[in-house]
Design a protein around this motif. Sequence first.
Motif, PDB file in Angstrom:
ATOM      1  N   GLN A 264     -53.878 -16.833 -46.283  1.00 51.54           N
ATOM      2  CA  GLN A 264     -54.558 -15.628 -46.758  1.00 51.54           C
ATOM      3  C   GLN A 264     -53.637 -14.407 -46.633  1.00 51.54           C
ATOM      4  OE1 GLN A 264     -58.424 -15.347 -44.903  1.00 51.54           O
ATOM      5  NE2 GLN A 264     -59.065 -17.298 -45.763  1.00 51.54           N
ATOM      6  N   ASP A 265     -52.407 -14.593 -47.073  1.00 52.40           N
ATOM      7  CA  ASP A 265     -51.373 -13.561 -47.044  1.00 52.40           C
ATOM      8  C   ASP A 265     -51.453 -12.774 -48.348  1.00 52.40           C
ATOM      9  OD1 ASP A 265     -49.042 -12.060 -47.132  1.00 52.40           O
ATOM     10  OD2 ASP A 265     -47.729 -13.713 -46.533  1.00 52.40           O
ATOM     11  N   TYR A 266     -52.268 -11.747 -48.337  1.00 50.27           N
ATOM     12  CA  TYR A 266     -52.546 -10.996 -49.552  1.00 50.27           C
ATOM     13  C   TYR A 266     -51.322 -10.266 -50.095  1.00 50.27           C
ATOM     14  CZ  TYR A 266     -57.175 -12.037 -47.801  1.00 50.27           C
ATOM     15  OH  TYR A 266     -58.267 -12.692 -47.321  1.00 50.27           O
ATOM     16  N   ALA A 267     -50.457  -9.801 -49.225  1.00 51.04           N
ATOM     17  CA  ALA A 267     -49.248  -9.108 -49.683  1.00 51.04           C
ATOM     18  C   ALA A 267     -48.359 -10.067 -50.488  1.00 51.04           C
ATOM     19  CB  ALA A 267     -48.485  -8.535 -48.500  1.00 51.04           C
ATOM     20  N   THR A 268     -48.173 -11.266 -49.979  1.00 51.45           N
ATOM     21  CA  THR A 268     -47.349 -12.243 -50.702  1.00 51.45           C
ATOM     22  C   THR A 268     -48.029 -12.671 -51.987  1.00 51.45           C
ATOM     23  OG1 THR A 268     -46.300 -13.008 -48.677  1.00 51.45           O
ATOM     24  CG2 THR A 268     -46.226 -14.504 -50.572  1.00 51.45           C
ATOM     25  N   LEU A 269     -49.331 -12.923 -51.929  1.00 51.40           N
ATOM     26  CA  LEU A 269     -50.048 -13.296 -53.153  1.00 51.40           C
ATOM     27  C   LEU A 269     -49.874 -12.226 -54.218  1.00 51.40           C
ATOM     28  CD1 LEU A 269     -53.336 -14.800 -51.702  1.00 51.40           C
ATOM     29  CD2 LEU A 269     -51.595 -16.022 -53.027  1.00 51.40           C
TER      30      LEU A 269
END
Length: 82
Positions: free
Chosen positions: A27-32
């Motif tokens: 759930q790594d939103y920055a990478t997504l």
Amino acid sequence: MSAVPVANRRSASAELRDKFLVALDEQDYATLTSVIAYLVDCVNLLPSATCTLLFLKPGSTYGDGAEVVAKWLNGFPPARAS
């Protein structure tokens, strides 16, 4: 950290696809957010477990997954596949 490899217009590198899958799991939103733009036109097939996670039909592509995640990151939950 190395630069995100750029996908060509039909497929994406294994490194980029793996980065997407790991970011989903963590759930790594920055990478997504940073990788989905490179996957929108990707025709590589998503793993079936990821299709299930994103409520996509089996055989969906990373491009399909990127579109769902983009909507999800903008506040729209993924729709269940019929």
